[in-house]
Write a protein that holds these residues in place. Structure first.
Motif, PDB file in Angstrom:
ATOM      1  N   GLU A   1       0.821  -1.218   0.000  1.00  0.00           N
ATOM      2  CA  GLU A   1       0.000   0.000   0.000  1.00  0.00           C
ATOM      3  C   GLU A   1       0.849   1.260   0.000  1.00  0.00           C
ATOM      4  O   GLU A   1       0.471   2.263  -0.618  1.00  0.00           O
ATOM      5  N   ASN A   2       2.014   1.230   0.654  1.00  0.00           N
ATOM      6  CA  ASN A   2       2.933   2.359   0.515  1.00  0.00           C
ATOM      7  C   ASN A   2       3.297   2.568  -0.940  1.00  0.00           C
ATOM      8  O   ASN A   2       3.334   3.696  -1.450  1.00  0.00           O
ATOM      9  N   GLY A   3       3.622   1.461  -1.601  1.00  0.00           N
ATOM     10  CA  GLY A   3       4.039   1.544  -2.994  1.00  0.00           C
ATOM     11  C   GLY A   3       2.942   2.030  -3.908  1.00  0.00           C
ATOM     12  O   GLY A   3       3.184   2.844  -4.809  1.00  0.00           O
TER      13      GLY A   3
ATOM     14  N   ARG B   1       2.582   5.837  -3.241  1.00  0.00           N
ATOM     15  CA  ARG B   1       3.661   6.607  -3.865  1.00  0.00           C
ATOM     16  C   ARG B   1       3.513   6.645  -5.384  1.00  0.00           C
ATOM     17  O   ARG B   1       3.625   7.707  -6.002  1.00  0.00           O
ATOM     18  N   SER B   2       3.240   5.497  -5.997  1.00  0.00           N
ATOM     19  CA  SER B   2       3.174   5.428  -7.454  1.00  0.00           C
ATOM     20  C   SER B   2       1.993   6.207  -8.021  1.00  0.00           C
ATOM     21  O   SER B   2       2.118   6.904  -9.038  1.00  0.00           O
ATOM     22  N   LEU B   3       0.826   6.103  -7.369  1.00  0.00           N
ATOM     23  CA  LEU B   3      -0.343   6.825  -7.868  1.00  0.00           C
ATOM     24  C   LEU B   3      -0.156   8.336  -7.717  1.00  0.00           C
ATOM     25  O   LEU B   3      -0.580   9.110  -8.583  1.00  0.00           O
ATOM     26  N   LEU B   4       0.494   8.767  -6.620  1.00  0.00           N
ATOM     27  CA  LEU B   4       0.753  10.200  -6.458  1.00  0.00           C
ATOM     28  C   LEU B   4       1.781  10.683  -7.481  1.00  0.00           C
ATOM     29  O   LEU B   4       1.639  11.762  -8.060  1.00  0.00           O
ATOM     30  N   LYS B   5       2.800   9.883  -7.716  1.00  0.00           N
ATOM     31  CA  LYS B   5       3.806  10.252  -8.717  1.00  0.00           C
ATOM     32  C   LYS B   5       3.168  10.361 -10.092  1.00  0.00           C
ATOM     33  O   LYS B   5       3.536  11.221 -10.904  1.00  0.00           O
ATOM     34  N   ASN B   6       2.196   9.515 -10.350  1.00  0.00           N
ATOM     35  CA  ASN B   6       1.535   9.525 -11.654  1.00  0.00           C
ATOM     36  C   ASN B   6       0.783  10.826 -11.924  1.00  0.00           C
ATOM     37  O   ASN B   6       0.582  11.204 -13.076  1.00  0.00           O
ATOM     38  N   ILE B   7       0.341  11.524 -10.858  1.00  0.00           N
ATOM     39  CA  ILE B   7      -0.338  12.807 -11.059  1.00  0.00           C
ATOM     40  C   ILE B   7       0.601  13.982 -10.790  1.00  0.00           C
ATOM     41  O   ILE B   7       0.161  15.106 -10.579  1.00  0.00           O
ATOM     42  N   GLY B   8       1.907  13.693 -10.783  1.00  0.00           N
ATOM     43  CA  GLY B   8       2.885  14.764 -10.717  1.00  0.00           C
ATOM     44  C   GLY B   8       3.384  15.138  -9.341  1.00  0.00           C
ATOM     45  O   GLY B   8       4.101  16.131  -9.195  1.00  0.00           O
ATOM     46  N   ILE B   9       3.018  14.345  -8.320  1.00  0.00           N
ATOM     47  CA  ILE B   9       3.482  14.634  -6.958  1.00  0.00           C
ATOM     48  C   ILE B   9       4.670  13.724  -6.676  1.00  0.00           C
ATOM     49  O   ILE B   9       4.519  12.546  -6.350  1.00  0.00           O
TER      50      ILE B   9
ATOM     51  N   ILE C   1       6.705  12.583  -2.500  1.00  0.00           N
ATOM     52  CA  ILE C   1       6.290  11.586  -1.516  1.00  0.00           C
ATOM     53  C   ILE C   1       6.997  10.256  -1.768  1.00  0.00           C
ATOM     54  O   ILE C   1       6.698   9.537  -2.722  1.00  0.00           O
ATOM     55  N   THR C   2       7.955   9.944  -0.903  1.00  0.00           N
ATOM     56  CA  THR C   2       8.653   8.667  -0.953  1.00  0.00           C
ATOM     57  C   THR C   2       7.829   7.591  -0.248  1.00  0.00           C
ATOM     58  O   THR C   2       6.814   7.887   0.386  1.00  0.00           O
ATOM     59  N   GLU C   3       8.297   6.352  -0.328  1.00  0.00           N
ATOM     60  CA  GLU C   3       7.589   5.297   0.394  1.00  0.00           C
ATOM     61  C   GLU C   3       7.578   5.541   1.907  1.00  0.00           C
ATOM     62  O   GLU C   3       6.523   5.428   2.536  1.00  0.00           O
ATOM     63  N   PRO C   4       8.723   5.893   2.536  1.00  0.00           N
ATOM     64  CA  PRO C   4       8.664   6.174   3.976  1.00  0.00           C
ATOM     65  C   PRO C   4       7.738   7.336   4.322  1.00  0.00           C
ATOM     66  O   PRO C   4       7.023   7.282   5.336  1.00  0.00           O
ATOM     67  N   LEU C   5       7.714   8.389   3.503  1.00  0.00           N
ATOM     68  CA  LEU C   5       6.809   9.510   3.788  1.00  0.00           C
ATOM     69  C   LEU C   5       5.360   9.071   3.682  1.00  0.00           C
ATOM     70  O   LEU C   5       4.521   9.451   4.511  1.00  0.00           O
ATOM     71  N   ALA C   6       5.026   8.278   2.670  1.00  0.00           N
ATOM     72  CA  ALA C   6       3.653   7.780   2.547  1.00  0.00           C
ATOM     73  C   ALA C   6       3.268   6.957   3.767  1.00  0.00           C
ATOM     74  O   ALA C   6       2.164   7.092   4.313  1.00  0.00           O
TER      75      ALA C   6
ATOM     76  N   ALA D   1      13.095   5.154   8.732  1.00  0.00           N
ATOM     77  CA  ALA D   1      13.468   5.960   7.565  1.00  0.00           C
ATOM     78  C   ALA D   1      12.554   7.176   7.430  1.00  0.00           C
ATOM     79  O   ALA D   1      13.011   8.274   7.053  1.00  0.00           O
ATOM     80  N   PHE D   2      11.273   7.002   7.738  1.00  0.00           N
ATOM     81  CA  PHE D   2      10.341   8.132   7.714  1.00  0.00           C
ATOM     82  C   PHE D   2      10.783   9.229   8.677  1.00  0.00           C
ATOM     83  O   PHE D   2      10.772  10.423   8.330  1.00  0.00           O
ATOM     84  N   LEU D   3      11.170   8.865   9.881  1.00  0.00           N
ATOM     85  CA  LEU D   3      11.589   9.872  10.861  1.00  0.00           C
ATOM     86  C   LEU D   3      12.862  10.586  10.412  1.00  0.00           C
ATOM     87  O   LEU D   3      13.036  11.791  10.662  1.00  0.00           O
ATOM     88  N   GLN D   4      13.735   9.872   9.731  1.00  0.00           N
ATOM     89  CA  GLN D   4      14.931  10.520   9.182  1.00  0.00           C
ATOM     90  C   GLN D   4      14.557  11.520   8.091  1.00  0.00           C
ATOM     91  O   GLN D   4      15.118  12.619   8.016  1.00  0.00           O
TER      92      GLN D   4
END
Length: 337
Positions: free
Chosen positions: A14-16, A19-27, A30-35, A261-264
Motif C-alpha cells: 500500500e505504501n508503494g 507513492r506510485s499513484l501520487l507520482k503519476n499525477i505529478g506529486i 512523496i517517498t515510500e517512507p513519507l507515505a 526511515a520516515f523519521l529521518q
C-alpha cells in the motif's frame, strides 16, 4: 490501452501504491517512507477470538486503504474510492477509469494471484496493486512488491478483487484525482498530523490487545500457549504471527525500518534532533522483531519447544513493547516548530 505509468518496486504494497499513484499525477516528493509515516502506517492488534487460516487475527497495519486515504487527506488531495456488490459494475468502473487515463489501486486477495510464488499464496485479502491498462483480455498490473510489471486475465483479476473471507475486498478501487502541486509546508503539516495519529493509535486506544499494550499482551499470552494449547497448536499460532509479521506486508521488523526511515526524512522538514534519536529506537525494535521471528520459526519447525523457549519468545515481544512505548512517548512529547 496502456497508460503511461512508471512501475516502482516497494517494500510494502500500500505504501508503494500510494507513492506510485501520487507520482503519476505529478506529486514526486512523496517517498515510500513519507507515505507510510504520513499515513500512520504502524499499528498492532491481536484478536484471539477471531480466526484467519486457523490462527488468531494478528495485524501489523491499519485497515486496507487507510494509508492511502490518510496520506491523500493530509495533503488535501481529493480521491475517488468505491466498493461494489456487482462484479459487472466493478469491471465497468475499472474500464471507465482506465479509459479516462487513471491508473487505479485495487485491494485484492493473494490466494489466487497467479504471479505470486505458491508458498506466498494463502487466504489474505488485504493486498494492494495497481491496474494501469488492458491489452486484449489481460489487465496490466503494477504490483509494488514485484520487481517487474505483470498481467492478469479478466477472470483472474475479478477472482482476486472479489475474494471471499475476512476483509473481503468487494472490488475496492481507488485513485487520487489530479490536483495542484504539493508545497513543502503541506508536507511539514502532514508529517506532524501523521505522527500524532500514530501516537494515539499505538498508545491511547483503551483496549489491552491494541497498540503497544497489545504487543505486551501477546508476549504474555505466548508464555501460556504451550500449556494451554499444546505444542503443535502453539507452534501453529506462532507460525501465524510470523506469517503476518514477515511474509505479508513486512509487518514486524520491516515496518519499523520503514518508520525509522520516515523519521529521518521527517528531520529534513523538521530539523528536531529527537527525531533522529527516536529513529534509532525503531531500528532497534525492528531488529528485535526479526530476532523474535527466528525464535518463533524455531518453535513451529520443531527445533525448539521447551517452556523456556516460549518464555524467551514472549519476552522478546515484551521488550519490543517497552522500546516502542518509549519511542512513541518521545514522539508525543516533541515540541513541533
Amino acid at each position: 490501452m496502456k497508460l503511461n505509468f512508471e512501475h516502482l518496486q516497494s517494500a510494502h504494497c500500500e505504501n508503494g501504491v500510494t507513492r506510485s499513484l501520487l507520482k503519476n499525477i505529478g506529486i514526486n516528493q512523496i517517498t515510500e517512507p513519507l507515505a507510510f509515516g504520513i499515513g500512520s502506517g504502524l499499528f498492532y492488534v491481536y484478536i484471539p477470538l477471531l480466526k484467519i487460516n486457523n490462527g488468531p487475527v494478528i495485524a501489523f497495519r491499519p485497515m486496507p486503504g487507510l494509508i492511502f486515504k490518510r496520506t491523500c487527506n493530509a495533503l488535501e488531495i481529493p480521491v475517488v474510492r468505491q466498493k461494489f456488490s456487482s462484479k459487472q459494475k466493478a469491471e465497468a468502473f475499472l474500464n471507465d477509469c482506465l479509459n479516462g487515463g487513471h491508473p487505479v489501486g485495487c485491494q485484492v486477495g493473494v490466494y489466487y494471484l497467479t504471479y505470486f510464488p505458491k508458498e506466498y499464496r494463502f487466504h489474505f485479502n488485504a493486498h494492494n496493486l495497481i491496474v494501469y491498462g488492458k491489452e486484449d483480455d489481460n489487465y496490466l498490473i503494477s504490483d509494488p512488491v514485484m520487481e517487474k510489471t505483470t498481467s492478469l486475465s479478466t477472470y483472474e483479476l475479478e477472482r482476486v478483487r472479489f475474494a471471499k473471507g475476512t476483509l473481503s475486498p468487494k472490488g475496492q478501487i481507488y485513485y487520487p484525482q489530479t490536483g495542484a502541486l504539493i508545497t513543502e509546508n503541506q508536507i511539514k503539516k502532514a508529517i506532524v498530523s501523521g505522527i500524532k495519529k500514530n501516537v494515539r493509535e499505538m498508545l491511547n486506544i483503551p483496549f489491552p490487545f491494541v497498540g503497544v499494550k497489545g504487543i505486551r499482551y501477546t508476549g504474555n499470552k505466548i508464555k501460556q500457549w504451550r500449556d494451554k494449547l499444546g505444542l503443535k497448536q502453539a507452534g501453529l499460532y506462532l507460525a501465524q504471527l510470523v506469517r503476518m509479521q514477515e511474509e505479508i506486508g513486512t509487518g514486524g521488523g520491516g515496518f519499523r525500518y520503514i518508520y525509522a526511515a520516515f523519521l529521518q526524512e521527517a528531520y529534513t522538514y523538521h530539523p528536531i534532533d529527537e527525531l533522529l534519536e527516536i529513529s534509532k529506537m525503531f531500528t532497534e525494535s525492528g531488529d528485535l522483531w526479526r530476532t523474535a521471528a527466528v525464535q518463533a520459526a524455531g518453535i513451529y519447525k520443531g527445533r525448539l519447544g521447551s517452556q523456556e523457549d516460549f518464555n524467551t519468545m514472549g519476552n522478546y515481544l515484551i521488550e519490543i513493547a517497552d522500546i516502542e512505548y518509549k519511542a512513541f512517548t518521545a514522539l508525543k512529547n516533541i515540541k513541533w516548530q
